[in-house]
Design a protein around this motif. Structure first.
Motif, PDB file in Angstrom:
ATOM      1  N   GLY A  83       9.935 -54.246 -84.451  1.00 15.79           N
ATOM      2  CA  GLY A  83       9.992 -55.154 -83.315  1.00 15.79           C
ATOM      3  C   GLY A  83      11.294 -55.132 -82.548  1.00 15.79           C
ATOM      4  O   GLY A  83      11.313 -55.454 -81.360  1.00 15.79           O
ATOM      5  N   THR A 132       9.797 -59.644 -81.718  1.00 12.16           N
ATOM      6  CA  THR A 132       9.698 -60.261 -83.043  1.00 12.16           C
ATOM      7  C   THR A 132       9.468 -61.750 -82.858  1.00 12.16           C
ATOM      8  O   THR A 132       9.274 -62.243 -81.748  1.00 12.16           O
ATOM      9  CB  THR A 132      10.985 -60.027 -83.853  1.00 12.16           C
ATOM     10  OG1 THR A 132      12.080 -60.711 -83.205  1.00 12.16           O
ATOM     11  CG2 THR A 132      11.316 -58.549 -83.941  1.00 12.16           C
ATOM     12  N   GLU A 133       9.493 -62.491 -83.983  1.00  9.01           N
ATOM     13  CA  GLU A 133       9.328 -63.941 -83.896  1.00  9.01           C
ATOM     14  C   GLU A 133      10.504 -64.598 -83.188  1.00  9.01           C
ATOM     15  O   GLU A 133      10.400 -65.733 -82.721  1.00  9.01           O
ATOM     16  CB  GLU A 133       9.154 -64.549 -85.291  1.00  9.01           C
ATOM     17  CG  GLU A 133      10.313 -64.350 -86.243  1.00  9.01           C
ATOM     18  CD  GLU A 133      10.191 -63.066 -87.043  1.00  9.01           C
ATOM     19  OE1 GLU A 133      10.820 -63.001 -88.115  1.00  9.01           O
ATOM     20  OE2 GLU A 133       9.479 -62.141 -86.594  1.00  9.01           O
ATOM     21  N   PHE A 134      11.642 -63.902 -83.119  1.00 11.37           N
ATOM     22  CA  PHE A 134      12.822 -64.448 -82.442  1.00 11.37           C
ATOM     23  C   PHE A 134      13.082 -63.778 -81.103  1.00 11.37           C
ATOM     24  O   PHE A 134      13.967 -64.206 -80.363  1.00 11.37           O
ATOM     25  CB  PHE A 134      14.071 -64.261 -83.321  1.00 11.37           C
ATOM     26  CG  PHE A 134      13.943 -64.859 -84.690  1.00 11.37           C
ATOM     27  CD1 PHE A 134      13.961 -66.228 -84.861  1.00 11.37           C
ATOM     28  CD2 PHE A 134      13.815 -64.050 -85.808  1.00 11.37           C
ATOM     29  CE1 PHE A 134      13.850 -66.786 -86.127  1.00 11.37           C
ATOM     30  CE2 PHE A 134      13.697 -64.599 -87.072  1.00 11.37           C
ATOM     31  CZ  PHE A 134      13.720 -65.969 -87.232  1.00 11.37           C
ATOM     32  N   ARG A 136      11.373 -62.056 -77.547  1.00 10.22           N
ATOM     33  CA  ARG A 136      10.223 -61.833 -76.679  1.00 10.22           C
ATOM     34  C   ARG A 136      10.118 -60.354 -76.350  1.00 10.22           C
ATOM     35  O   ARG A 136      11.108 -59.710 -76.031  1.00 10.22           O
ATOM     36  CB  ARG A 136      10.363 -62.654 -75.400  1.00 10.22           C
ATOM     37  CG  ARG A 136       9.143 -62.560 -74.479  1.00 10.22           C
ATOM     38  CD  ARG A 136       9.328 -63.445 -73.257  1.00 10.22           C
ATOM     39  NE  ARG A 136       8.212 -63.329 -72.344  1.00 10.22           N
ATOM     40  CZ  ARG A 136       7.090 -64.028 -72.436  1.00 10.22           C
ATOM     41  NH1 ARG A 136       6.956 -64.902 -73.424  1.00 10.22           N
ATOM     42  NH2 ARG A 136       6.108 -63.872 -71.569  1.00 10.22           N
ATOM     43  N   ASN A 314      19.123 -58.020 -84.625  1.00  7.84           N
ATOM     44  CA  ASN A 314      18.582 -59.190 -85.311  1.00  7.84           C
ATOM     45  C   ASN A 314      19.605 -59.656 -86.347  1.00  7.84           C
ATOM     46  O   ASN A 314      19.392 -59.538 -87.556  1.00  7.84           O
ATOM     47  CB  ASN A 314      17.250 -58.822 -85.978  1.00  7.84           C
ATOM     48  CG  ASN A 314      16.503 -60.037 -86.479  1.00  7.84           C
ATOM     49  OD1 ASN A 314      16.664 -61.140 -85.959  1.00  7.84           O
ATOM     50  ND2 ASN A 314      15.703 -59.851 -87.509  1.00  7.84           N
ATOM     51  N   ASN A 374       9.999 -58.053 -95.946  1.00  7.63           N
ATOM     52  CA  ASN A 374       9.802 -58.177 -94.510  1.00  7.63           C
ATOM     53  C   ASN A 374       9.191 -56.929 -93.889  1.00  7.63           C
ATOM     54  O   ASN A 374       8.423 -57.011 -92.927  1.00  7.63           O
ATOM     55  CB  ASN A 374      11.137 -58.485 -93.821  1.00  7.63           C
ATOM     56  CG  ASN A 374      11.599 -59.905 -94.072  1.00  7.63           C
ATOM     57  OD1 ASN A 374      10.814 -60.750 -94.496  1.00  7.63           O
ATOM     58  ND2 ASN A 374      12.859 -60.184 -93.828  1.00  7.63           N
TER      59      ASN A 374
END
Length: 581
Positions: A83, A132-134, A136, A314, A374
């Motif tokens: 991601g 990812t979830e954090f 966009r 990240n 993960n």
């Protein structure tokens, strides 16, 4: 060709798929048997052959060997991509590891990446991160196109897709199917499972297979499917989507308008006739060899480079570990600030300080259990397709995690805590302090890596890592006197990180301690504090610590051995991860 038997008994009989046209469609093969075999996985070569009783798969009249799945492309239902990388970087990663180095220079690989981007219409989002979830990222349709592009890098002639329209809106799903239709017209065979598509998608289908509970309801040209159902007494109403109509018929929602042969009977006869022709080619084997695209060092570099980019983009874990290390170093420095050298405080404070240091290094690195969890799906997806060896992935992940998340926070923790506690002020003792904490840290992190490689969920990993650490803490020698413990339990200290960590932390700091008592007890005589020096060795003897040269290094060596053992078993656990669906 016996597809009905294949779904009922786990590929009981031969499956030949040499005459299905350019773009056949398969619905999911569903069994009531406890062992759930999906026909698409079997055809693509991604189902564990141990679960199949017997049978063969033929491609163009040739028997597909065990390496067949490496020659074809299989796009799974869930998009599995890194991601934090852009669309272009994901394609470049696939090209760098999967294209043979001897026949493709870096410039040629870049040209192939650009060609795939152009072919899939990804020019506008080529430099956008997947998300990812954090973070966009790209849309669902663009992500699906990127998943297809990652497989197209190797220019496969056969493409399998597992429900490529899942999670997409009607317009995006239609564009994806238009793309697959265009690929099928460029010499590629596209086989996919799909559930209840719209009519515009149905028009793109060349060959249609409808299945229900392991039985084939229809298999033949898509344009003739409606006529077939009409011929056996099922009439499709005007303006009704044929595929919706087929599902209603299969589900028993629509009844026959006139008596006729049972649904699927004609199909079974046709398939049986085709089966006789496929058996003659069984002796010929479809050759498919897996080639290593790069040397091992090159693979390690590419995978490590991606891990570094992932950490930099990240950085939550790295920043969290750094802040946590700084906070606890200041905390321990304030609590044990300038540890006194007078008895009885000296013994208690030093023992408490070293216990706090060890417990911080052990429990402060529980984030390491996320390392392989993960990216477990990504690892299975890529390693099974020949991107890299398990050892290359393991080494790249371990070193990429150790430097930013373990070593840098440890150095900051050591520098602050050592001088605030006022321990022996010489360079040798300081470097031994750093080395001792580093080995304690490494042993704890290695055990976390082992747990991470052994399970697939974070909740289970937390339980499995906490229990051994608690037992090690009990048998470390601080909470319980090991000499008074039952002999059949005391052996646990030899595998306790706390035991070796406590011993090795004490050993270099055997400063002389002051033992003071009050003299003068007569009336009107002011008491005088009389002190004498107590050698530091006496303190170490009371703790049962061997303070000789070998006594120091045997603990360092034991921690190193524990670390290597945990890392070795973590690698073995990664090797044991099943690659089959």
């Amino acid at each position: 060709m016996n597809l009905e038997s294949a779904c009922r008994t786990g590929l009981e009989g031969a499956i030949g798929w040499s005459d299905i046209g350019r773009s056949p469609v398969l619905r999911n093969c569903v069994k009531s048997h406890p062992f759930f075999f999906r026909l698409l996985d079997v055809l693509a070569g991604w189902k564990d052959p141990k679960g199949l009783r017997s049978g063969q798969i033929f491609m163009d009249g040739k028997s597909a060997n065990s390496q067949f799945h490496l020659c074809s492309a299989y796009i799974v239902q869930e998009d599995i991509l890194m991601g934090t990388l852009t669309v272009r970087e994901n394609l470049q990663f696939s090209a760098s590891l999967r294209l043979p180095q001897s026949r493709n220079s870096e410039a040629e690989k870049q040209l192939k990446v650009n060609a795939v981007i152009q072919e899939l219409g990804l020019q506008e989002c080529a430099d956008t991160k997947i998300g990812t979830e954090f973070l966009r990222g790209v849309s669902g349709g663009e992500k699906k196109r990127c998943s297809i592009g990652v497989e197209l890098i190797t220019a496969p002639s056969l493409i399998f897709l597992d429900e490529p329209t899942t999670g997409l809106d009607a317009n995006t799903a239609n564009s994806i199917m238009q793309l697959l239709h265009q690929l099928s017209r460029k010499g590629r065979t596209v086989i996919f499972s799909i559930h209840q598509p719209r009519y515009s998608i149905f028009r793109l289908i060349d060959h249609l297979t409808l299945m229900n509970k392991g039985e084939i309801m229809y298999a033949g040209p898509a344009e003739e499917s409606t006529g077939y159902f009409n011929s056996i007494g099922y009439q499709c109403e005007a303006f009704n989507n044929p595929l919706d109509f087929f599902l209603d018929v299969i589900g028993g929602e629509i009844m026959q308008s006139q008596p006729s042969p049972e649904l699927g009977e004609c199909c079974k006869i046709t398939l049986a006739e085709k089966e006789r022709g496929g058996g003659e080619a069984a002796a010929r084997t479809m050759s498919c060899k897996s080639t290593s695209p790069k040397k091992y060092i090159g693979i390690l570099y590419v995978v490590s480079n991606r891990n570094v980019k992932n950490i930099l983009r990240n950085p939550q874990t790295s920043i969290g570990q750094l802040l946590l290390g700084t906070f606890f170093s200041v905390l321990v420095g304030l609590i044990f600030y300038q540890v006194p050298a007078t008895l009885p405080e000296a013994f208690q404070n030093r023992l408490g300080a070293f216990f706090f240091l060890v417990i911080n290094q052990v429990f402060g690195n529980l984030s390491a259990v996320e390392l392989f969890i993960n990216e477990r799906k990504l690892f299975i997806h890529e390693s099974s397709r020949g991107y890299y060896r398990t050892s290359a992935y393991f080494l790249a992940k371990v070193f990429a995690d150790l430097i930013p998340n373990r070593i840098i926070p440890l150095l900051m923790f050591s520098g602050i805590s050592y001088f605030m506690m006022g321990l022996k002020q010489d360079a040798g003792s300081f470097f031994l302090y750093v080395l001792s904490l580093s080995l304690t840290n490494l042993a704890a992190v290695s055990m976390a890596f082992l747990v991470s490689a052994s399970v697939s969920t974070f909740a289970i990993a937390n339980v499995l890592i906490a229990l051994p650490f608690v037992f090690m803490m009990v048998f470390g020698g601080f909470l319980v006197n090991l000499n008074s413990m039952l002999s059949w339990l005391s052996w646990i200290k030899w595998i306790s990180i706390f035991h070796y960590g406590m011993n090795v932390s004490h050993s270099p700091y055997g400063e002389d301690l002051a033992k003071c008592k009050t003299a003068g007890s007569k009336v009107n005589v002011k008491p005088v504090s009389v002190c004498c020096r107590v050698p530091g060795e006496e303190y170490l003897q009371q703790q049962g610590i061997n303070y000789s040269t070998w006594g120091l290094w045997e603990n360092e060596f034991a921690l190193l051995c524990l670390s290597l053992a945990f890392l070795f078993f973590a690698y073995i656990q990664l090797l044991r991860v099943t690659r089959w669906k």
